[in-house]
Design an enzyme around this catalytic site. Structure first.
Site, PDB file in Angstrom:
ATOM      1  CG  HIS A 167     -12.127  -9.674  -0.135  1.00 45.40           C
ATOM      2  ND1 HIS A 167     -12.773  -8.761  -0.972  1.00 45.40           N
ATOM      3  CD2 HIS A 167     -10.816  -9.721  -0.765  1.00 45.40           C
ATOM      4  CE1 HIS A 167     -12.010  -8.560  -2.157  1.00 45.40           C
ATOM      5  NE2 HIS A 167     -10.784  -8.844  -1.991  1.00 45.40           N
ATOM      6  CE  LYS A 219     -10.637  -6.036   1.351  1.00 49.40           C
ATOM      7  NZ  LYS A 219      -9.137  -5.680   1.209  1.00 49.40           N
TER       8      LYS A 219
HETATM    9  N1  LIG Z   1      -2.973  -4.653  -3.385  1.00 48.27           N
HETATM   10  C1  LIG Z   1      -2.917  -6.206  -3.467  1.00 48.27           C
HETATM   11  O1  LIG Z   1      -2.651  -6.961  -4.269  1.00 48.27           O
HETATM   12  C2  LIG Z   1      -3.597  -6.825  -2.084  1.00 48.27           C
HETATM   13  C3  LIG Z   1      -3.678  -8.182  -1.890  1.00 48.27           C
HETATM   14  C4  LIG Z   1      -4.034  -8.564  -0.429  1.00 48.27           C
HETATM   15  C5  LIG Z   1      -4.162  -7.832   0.484  1.00 48.27           C
HETATM   16  N2  LIG Z   1      -3.875  -6.252   0.340  1.00 48.27           N
HETATM   17  C6  LIG Z   1      -3.985  -5.785   1.509  1.00 48.27           C
HETATM   18  O2  LIG Z   1      -2.883  -5.530   2.122  1.00 48.27           O
HETATM   19  C7  LIG Z   1      -2.966  -5.026   3.610  1.00 48.27           C
HETATM   20  C8  LIG Z   1      -2.575  -6.285   4.504  1.00 48.27           C
HETATM   21  O3  LIG Z   1      -3.291  -7.528   4.230  1.00 48.27           O
HETATM   22  P1  LIG Z   1      -2.863  -9.023   5.033  1.00 48.27           P
HETATM   23  O4  LIG Z   1      -3.854  -9.867   4.471  1.00 48.27           O
HETATM   24  O5  LIG Z   1      -1.602  -9.336   5.066  1.00 48.27           O
HETATM   25  O6  LIG Z   1      -3.604  -8.418   6.427  1.00 48.27           O
HETATM   26  P2  LIG Z   1      -3.035  -8.981   7.732  1.00 48.27           P
HETATM   27  O7  LIG Z   1      -3.904  -8.528   8.670  1.00 48.27           O
HETATM   28  O8  LIG Z   1      -2.737 -10.205   7.822  1.00 48.27           O
HETATM   29  O9  LIG Z   1      -1.465  -8.250   8.095  1.00 48.27           O
HETATM   30  C9  LIG Z   1      -1.252  -6.790   8.446  1.00 48.27           C
HETATM   31  C10 LIG Z   1       0.015  -6.821   8.959  1.00 48.27           C
HETATM   32  O10 LIG Z   1       0.254  -5.219   9.466  1.00 48.27           O
HETATM   33  C11 LIG Z   1       0.791  -5.180  10.783  1.00 48.27           C
HETATM   34  N3  LIG Z   1       0.698  -3.845  11.003  1.00 48.27           N
HETATM   35  C12 LIG Z   1      -0.343  -2.988  11.496  1.00 48.27           C
HETATM   36  N4  LIG Z   1       0.202  -1.746  11.720  1.00 48.27           N
HETATM   37  C13 LIG Z   1       1.344  -1.935  11.776  1.00 48.27           C
HETATM   38  C14 LIG Z   1       2.485  -0.810  11.775  1.00 48.27           C
HETATM   39  N5  LIG Z   1       2.022   0.391  12.076  1.00 48.27           N
HETATM   40  N6  LIG Z   1       3.573  -1.043  11.219  1.00 48.27           N
HETATM   41  C15 LIG Z   1       3.999  -2.440  10.653  1.00 48.27           C
HETATM   42  N7  LIG Z   1       3.019  -3.340  10.660  1.00 48.27           N
HETATM   43  C16 LIG Z   1       2.048  -3.149  10.992  1.00 48.27           C
HETATM   44  C17 LIG Z   1      -0.331  -6.044  11.382  1.00 48.27           C
HETATM   45  O11 LIG Z   1       0.333  -6.221  12.795  1.00 48.27           O
HETATM   46  C18 LIG Z   1      -0.297  -7.353  10.672  1.00 48.27           C
HETATM   47  O12 LIG Z   1       0.750  -8.367  10.793  1.00 48.27           O
HETATM   48  C19 LIG Z   1      -4.586  -5.023   3.587  1.00 48.27           C
HETATM   49  O13 LIG Z   1      -4.872  -3.623   3.305  1.00 48.27           O
HETATM   50  C20 LIG Z   1      -5.137  -5.791   2.347  1.00 48.27           C
HETATM   51  O14 LIG Z   1      -6.419  -5.177   1.820  1.00 48.27           O
HETATM   52  C21 LIG Z   1      -3.533  -5.987  -0.757  1.00 48.27           C
END
Ligand SMILES: NC(=O)c1ccc[n+]([C@@H]2O[C@H](COP(=O)([O-])OP(=O)(O)OC[C@H]3O[C@@H](n4cnc5c(N)ncnc54)[C@H](O)[C@@H]3O)[C@@H](O)[C@H]2O)c1
Length: 240
Positions: free
Chosen positions: A135, A139
């Site tokens: 990844h 991540k």
């Molecule tokens: N299930 C899936 O298919 C899938 C696919 C991609 C990513 N993900 C997961 O999704 C999550 C997010 O991924 P991303 O790439 O968007 O990460 P990212 O870091 O780009 O975004 C995460 C966002 O959450 C915000 N955040 C943190 N704490 C918070 C809170 N208490 N309340 C509201 N917002 C808050 C951060 O400020 C950030 O903007 C990760 O856990 C990743 O592993 C899952």
């Protein structure tokens, strides 16, 4: 459908684009700087909240959305050992959650082939199984939620393995998972069966985050008339 976004990072922005493309309306966007918006009329007007944040934030976010009467689709990874607690809470209180470690349709087909292959491999103990995932560098969790799902599915089918372990730890009874962090990789997962004579490799390679976002929007559309706990197996009906 009216959609609230909890987490406006890489996935939040991709979800917004695909939701609008499919004719949905974004009524609220919550990130770290505006947590009080959970109590706003705009947030509680949402049919569904899409929660993609961090393992530390996800459980409280789900509870806050439920308190506002909003159903939740969550894709946040790295916390799923606590999922049974949330499942109990939602059953007791009539709430709704759709959670998937990976919303990509292709990955969920891959999950099923991985499970079938593990069943077949019981007859061929000369093959040892391991998992590799790669990844992007931002991540936060390792191994990925998808790699853990692959390992759990193998463990439920394959005799002789009892747990998974993150490389470089190794023992004969664990599936070794190697987690690499490189550049901007959206997600590559491989299940590898190695024998003295040959190697069988199953690989899924995500071209971008669009497949995850589309799957999450399809999950939100699926939830509209439903209450309870759902996963991609309910949505895709693979092998039902
Ligand atoms: N299930 C899936 O298919 C899938 C696919 C991609 C990513 N993900 C997961 O999704 C999550 C997010 O991924 P991303 O790439 O968007 O990460 P990212 O870091 O780009 O975004 C995460 C966002 O959450 C915000 N955040 C943190 N704490 C918070 C809170 N208490 N309340 C509201 N917002 C808050 C951060 O400020 C950030 O903007 C990760 O856990 C990743 O592993 C899952």
């Amino acid at each position: 459908m009216k959609i609230a976004l909890i987490g406006y990072g890489k996935m939040g922005k991709m979800l917004e684009a695909i939701a609008i493309e499919r004719g949905h309306q974004i009524v609220s966007r919550i990130d770290v700087e505006n947590p009080n918006d959970f109590y706003s009329p705009e947030f509680s007007s949402a049919d569904i909240a899409l929660e993609f944040t961090t393992p530390a934030a996800v459980e409280q976010n789900i509870r806050k959305a439920w308190a506002a009467g909003v159903k939740v689709v969550s894709g946040t990874t790295g916390w799923h050992e606590n999922l049974p607690i949330l499942q109990r809470e939602l059953e007791e209180n009539g709430k709704t959650l759709f959670w998937a470690s990976n919303f990509s349709i292709g990955v969920n087909i891959f999950f099923e082939i991985n499970r079938q292959l593990a069943k077949i491999m019981n007859a061929f103990p000369q093959y040892d199984v391991k998992i590799e995932e790669t990844h992007h560098k931002q991540k936060k969790d390792a191994p990925s939620g998808t790699a853990i799902t692959l390992a759990d599915n193998i463990l439920s089918e394959l005799n002789g393995k009892h747990s998974w372990t993150l490389s470089p730890e190794q023992n004969d009874f664990s599936i070794e998972i190697t987690a690499k962090r490189e550049g901007e990789v959206a997600g590559i997962h491989s299940t590898i069966y190695d024998s003295p004579e040959d190697i069988i490799t199953l690989t899924h390679n995500a071209k971008s985050r669009a497949g995850f976002a589309l799957g999450a929007i399809l999950a939100a559309e699926f939830l509209q008339d439903k209450t309870g706990f759902f996963t991609m197996q309910n949505l895709l009906k693979i092998n039902n």
